[in-house]
Design an enzyme around this catalytic site. Structure first.
Site, PDB file in Angstrom:
ATOM      1  N   GLU A  87      -3.006   3.903 -11.405  1.00 23.86           N
ATOM      2  CA  GLU A  87      -4.288   4.606 -11.356  1.00 23.86           C
ATOM      3  C   GLU A  87      -4.267   5.850 -12.222  1.00 23.86           C
ATOM      4  O   GLU A  87      -3.210   6.459 -12.447  1.00 23.86           O
ATOM      5  CB  GLU A  87      -4.620   4.967  -9.905  1.00 23.86           C
ATOM      6  CG  GLU A  87      -3.623   5.944  -9.304  1.00 23.86           C
ATOM      7  CD  GLU A  87      -3.874   6.203  -7.823  1.00 23.86           C
ATOM      8  OE1 GLU A  87      -3.836   5.234  -7.048  1.00 23.86           O
ATOM      9  OE2 GLU A  87      -4.113   7.372  -7.461  1.00 23.86           O
ATOM     10  N   ASP A 119       1.045  -0.957  -5.120  1.00 28.62           N
ATOM     11  CA  ASP A 119       0.320   0.279  -5.401  1.00 28.62           C
ATOM     12  C   ASP A 119       1.299   1.252  -6.057  1.00 28.62           C
ATOM     13  O   ASP A 119       2.129   1.847  -5.382  1.00 28.62           O
ATOM     14  CB  ASP A 119      -0.201   0.829  -4.061  1.00 28.62           C
ATOM     15  CG  ASP A 119      -0.886   2.176  -4.199  1.00 28.62           C
ATOM     16  OD1 ASP A 119      -1.048   2.658  -5.337  1.00 28.62           O
ATOM     17  OD2 ASP A 119      -1.261   2.737  -3.151  1.00 28.62           O
ATOM     18  N   ASN A 164      -3.702  10.921  -1.464  1.00 32.18           N
ATOM     19  CA  ASN A 164      -4.567   9.811  -1.047  1.00 32.18           C
ATOM     20  C   ASN A 164      -6.026  10.097  -1.395  1.00 32.18           C
ATOM     21  O   ASN A 164      -6.530  11.194  -1.165  1.00 32.18           O
ATOM     22  CB  ASN A 164      -4.407   9.547   0.451  1.00 32.18           C
ATOM     23  CG  ASN A 164      -5.214   8.335   0.887  1.00 32.18           C
ATOM     24  OD1 ASN A 164      -6.384   8.433   1.244  1.00 32.18           O
ATOM     25  ND2 ASN A 164      -4.601   7.177   0.820  1.00 32.18           N
ATOM     26  N   SER A 165      -6.684   9.087  -1.930  1.00 30.90           N
ATOM     27  CA  SER A 165      -8.034   9.228  -2.471  1.00 30.90           C
ATOM     28  C   SER A 165      -9.062   9.669  -1.436  1.00 30.90           C
ATOM     29  O   SER A 165     -10.147  10.137  -1.796  1.00 30.90           O
ATOM     30  CB  SER A 165      -8.487   7.909  -3.092  1.00 30.90           C
ATOM     31  OG  SER A 165      -7.578   7.478  -4.066  1.00 30.90           O
ATOM     32  N   ARG A 175      -6.409   1.036 -12.277  1.00 35.23           N
ATOM     33  CA  ARG A 175      -7.291   1.529 -11.209  1.00 35.23           C
ATOM     34  C   ARG A 175      -8.006   2.792 -11.669  1.00 35.23           C
ATOM     35  O   ARG A 175      -7.370   3.745 -12.108  1.00 35.23           O
ATOM     36  CB  ARG A 175      -6.459   1.786  -9.956  1.00 35.23           C
ATOM     37  CG  ARG A 175      -7.150   2.637  -8.892  1.00 35.23           C
ATOM     38  CD  ARG A 175      -6.398   2.563  -7.593  1.00 35.23           C
ATOM     39  NE  ARG A 175      -6.676   3.649  -6.695  1.00 35.23           N
ATOM     40  CZ  ARG A 175      -6.095   3.798  -5.501  1.00 35.23           C
ATOM     41  NH1 ARG A 175      -5.203   2.906  -5.103  1.00 35.23           N
ATOM     42  NH2 ARG A 175      -6.389   4.817  -4.742  1.00 35.23           N
ATOM     43  N   HIS A 218     -12.316   2.115  -7.525  1.00 34.88           N
ATOM     44  CA  HIS A 218     -12.186   2.661  -6.177  1.00 34.88           C
ATOM     45  C   HIS A 218     -13.379   3.550  -5.847  1.00 34.88           C
ATOM     46  O   HIS A 218     -13.945   4.186  -6.734  1.00 34.88           O
ATOM     47  CB  HIS A 218     -10.882   3.460  -6.063  1.00 34.88           C
ATOM     48  CG  HIS A 218     -10.385   3.559  -4.641  1.00 34.88           C
ATOM     49  ND1 HIS A 218     -10.803   2.724  -3.634  1.00 34.88           N
ATOM     50  CD2 HIS A 218      -9.478   4.387  -4.057  1.00 34.88           C
ATOM     51  CE1 HIS A 218     -10.188   3.037  -2.513  1.00 34.88           C
ATOM     52  NE2 HIS A 218      -9.382   4.045  -2.721  1.00 34.88           N
ATOM     53  N   ASP A 235       0.581   4.021  -7.537  1.00 39.29           N
ATOM     54  CA  ASP A 235      -0.052   5.333  -7.728  1.00 39.29           C
ATOM     55  C   ASP A 235      -0.269   5.565  -9.229  1.00 39.29           C
ATOM     56  O   ASP A 235      -0.640   4.656  -9.936  1.00 39.29           O
ATOM     57  CB  ASP A 235       0.773   6.449  -7.084  1.00 39.29           C
ATOM     58  CG  ASP A 235       0.820   6.342  -5.558  1.00 39.29           C
ATOM     59  OD1 ASP A 235      -0.119   5.761  -4.980  1.00 39.29           O
ATOM     60  OD2 ASP A 235       1.786   6.814  -4.952  1.00 39.29           O
ATOM     61  N   SER A 246       0.817  -1.215   0.000  1.00 37.66           N
ATOM     62  CA  SER A 246       0.000   0.000   0.000  1.00 37.66           C
ATOM     63  C   SER A 246       0.850   1.263   0.000  1.00 37.66           C
ATOM     64  O   SER A 246       1.747   1.416   0.834  1.00 37.66           O
ATOM     65  CB  SER A 246      -0.894  -0.017   1.247  1.00 37.66           C
ATOM     66  OG  SER A 246      -1.227   1.296   1.642  1.00 37.66           O
ATOM     67  N   GLY A 247       0.522   2.177  -0.895  1.00 40.22           N
ATOM     68  CA  GLY A 247       1.212   3.466  -0.913  1.00 40.22           C
ATOM     69  C   GLY A 247       1.007   4.238   0.376  1.00 40.22           C
ATOM     70  O   GLY A 247       1.941   4.812   0.943  1.00 40.22           O
ATOM     71  N   LEU A 248      -0.248   4.227   0.859  1.00 36.62           N
ATOM     72  CA  LEU A 248      -0.560   4.933   2.102  1.00 36.62           C
ATOM     73  C   LEU A 248       0.232   4.365   3.273  1.00 36.62           C
ATOM     74  O   LEU A 248       0.846   5.102   4.054  1.00 36.62           O
ATOM     75  CB  LEU A 248      -2.063   4.830   2.396  1.00 36.62           C
ATOM     76  CG  LEU A 248      -2.507   5.356   3.767  1.00 36.62           C
ATOM     77  CD1 LEU A 248      -2.266   6.863   3.866  1.00 36.62           C
ATOM     78  CD2 LEU A 248      -3.971   5.021   4.034  1.00 36.62           C
ATOM     79  N   ASP A 293       0.867  10.507   2.072  1.00 39.76           N
ATOM     80  CA  ASP A 293       0.527   9.768   0.851  1.00 39.76           C
ATOM     81  C   ASP A 293       0.185  10.787  -0.234  1.00 39.76           C
ATOM     82  O   ASP A 293      -0.967  10.982  -0.597  1.00 39.76           O
ATOM     83  CB  ASP A 293      -0.647   8.821   1.133  1.00 39.76           C
ATOM     84  CG  ASP A 293      -0.948   7.903  -0.046  1.00 39.76           C
ATOM     85  OD1 ASP A 293      -0.087   7.769  -0.944  1.00 39.76           O
ATOM     86  OD2 ASP A 293      -2.050   7.330  -0.075  1.00 39.76           O
ATOM     87  N   LYS A 316       0.057  12.344  -6.664  1.00 37.17           N
ATOM     88  CA  LYS A 316      -1.200  11.724  -6.265  1.00 37.17           C
ATOM     89  C   LYS A 316      -1.425  11.877  -4.763  1.00 37.17           C
ATOM     90  O   LYS A 316      -0.622  11.434  -3.961  1.00 37.17           O
ATOM     91  CB  LYS A 316      -1.194  10.237  -6.619  1.00 37.17           C
ATOM     92  CG  LYS A 316      -2.527   9.572  -6.291  1.00 37.17           C
ATOM     93  CD  LYS A 316      -2.453   8.645  -5.122  1.00 37.17           C
ATOM     94  CE  LYS A 316      -3.759   8.569  -4.345  1.00 37.17           C
ATOM     95  NZ  LYS A 316      -4.857   7.926  -5.046  1.00 37.17           N
TER      96      LYS A 316
HETATM   97  C1  SPV Z   1      -3.345   2.654  -0.690  1.00 40.36           C
HETATM   98  O1  SPV Z   1      -3.459   1.720   0.116  1.00 40.36           O
HETATM   99  O2  SPV Z   1      -2.378   3.431  -0.715  1.00 40.36           O
HETATM  100  C2  SPV Z   1      -4.378   2.876  -1.664  1.00 40.36           C
HETATM  101  C3  SPV Z   1      -5.714   2.482  -1.333  1.00 40.36           C
HETATM  102  O3  SPV Z   1      -4.108   3.424  -2.698  1.00 40.36           O
HETATM  103  S1  SPV Z   1      -6.487   3.857  -0.686  1.00 40.36           S
HETATM  104  O4  SPV Z   1      -5.687   4.399   0.402  1.00 40.36           O
HETATM  105  O5  SPV Z   1      -7.749   3.310  -0.259  1.00 40.36           O
HETATM  106  O6  SPV Z   1      -6.641   4.847  -1.741  1.00 40.36           O
HETATM  107 MG    MG Z   2      -2.391   4.395  -2.696  1.00 39.47          MG
END
Ligand code: SPV
Ligand code: MG
Length: 293
Positions: A114, A85, A122-123, A157, A188, A87, A46-48, A58, A120
């Site tokens: 994505e 991930d 965080n979403s 994504r 997502h 990004d 996971s990027g986050l 993130d 990027k």
């Molecule tokens: C991550 O885990 O970094 C993701 C998923 O991209 S989210 O944080 O849900 O966007």
């Molecule tokens: Mg991410």
């Protein structure tokens, strides 16, 4: 060949629509090893979570080489296939294919790219999530596909729902990404209900396998995902958040009590960690190589 078999394993997990698969988040060697012990068959880098563990936001503050190094620890610490991930690929088609090549060298099994713009964010943060132009993003997918061919699973994504563009745009993008060579679609959502994910699955009809990330719609029972033939569920950040909660609790108590006398039953025994990382093997290797007689 290690690489190939992990990619094949991920292909079986992510791209089989006959059985629902689960990827567990990992952000370092410890979380990867623990996820494998728990029984998971694949990991989500996971990027986050990696950003959090490094003390970055993130928001592409960690560089692509930070990511590649963190992922290497995850790959080395388990035998599981790792979906990374990626990004948006850290820039244009050229940055994306460079990232894919470096990740491939480190033994990952797949990359999720994505349709967001660099940097990027965080979403789930704020409301400004500009979407990439469809054709430009398809160029990123094609460049990655041409670079790593079948060595990596390529997950495209879609951030259209995050960006507030609606279902029509999401489905149109899924078609475009399929034509650009994606192996699976990650749709997502930041909604607290799974309704938009379920209607995406309904409309998409599994033209490619569907991957979801139920972080915000966490109350949805998993049987709902089986009902609409979702391929893969990603538990995207839960080890990192569990670790943060545990560290907070323990730090708070030790600070307040100025002692570790009462904390011992609530933390992992050292023996467990020695066992997790096979310290026994080191003793055996010493007997073989350091003291052969
Ligand atoms: C991550 O885990 O970094 C993701 C998923 O991209 S989210 O944080 O849900 O966007
Ligand atoms: Mg991410």
């Amino acid at each position: 060949e290690v690489n190939f078999s992990r990619a094949d394993a991920l292909r079986r997990e992510v791209c089989s629509s006959t059985e629902l698969s689960f990827l567990m988040e990992a952000h370092d060697g410890l979380s990867a090893a623990i996820a494998q012990r728990a029984g998971f068959k694949g990991l989500w880098a996971s990027g986050l979570s990696i950003a959090c563990s490094l003390g970055y936001r993130d928001a592409n503050e960690a560089s692509w080489s930070h990511l590649v190094d963190a992922v290497e620890r995850i790959v080395d610490s388990s035998q599981l296939p790792v979906l990374v991930d990626g990004d948006g690929g850290f820039g244009n088609f050229n940055n994306a294919r460079l990232l894919a090549r470096k990740l491939c060298e480190r033994g990952v099994a797949g990359i999720a790219l994505e349709d967001s713009c660099f940097p990027k964010l965080n979403s789930f943060v704020g409301n400004r999530h500009p979407l990439a132009d469809v054709d430009e993003f398809c160029g990123r997918l094609r460049a990655v596909k041409d670079t790593v061919a079948n060595e990596l699973v390529l997950v495209a994504r879609i951030e259209a729902l995050i960006a507030g563009h609606g279902m029509h745009e999401a489905i149109a993008r899924a078609h475009a990404y399929r034509e650009a060579g994606a192996d699976a679609i990650l749709i997502h959502s930041r909604s607290s209900s799974a309704d938009e994910i379920l209607s995406f699955a309904d409309a998409w009809q599994n033209r490619l396998p569907v991957v979801i990330v139920p972080t915000k719609y966490y109350r949805t029972p998993t049987c709902e995902y089986r009902r609409v033939d979702i391929s893969t569920v990603i538990w995207a950040n839960h080890s990192m958040r569990a670790a943060a909660a545990a560290m907070r609790r323990v730090c708070g108590r030790i600070f307040a009590e100025q002692s570790v006398a009462t904390i011992e039953p609530d933390i992992t025994p050292l023996e467990d960690l020695f066992e997790l990382f096979s310290y026994d093997e080191l003793a055996e290797a010493e007997a073989r190589y350091l003291h052969p007689n």
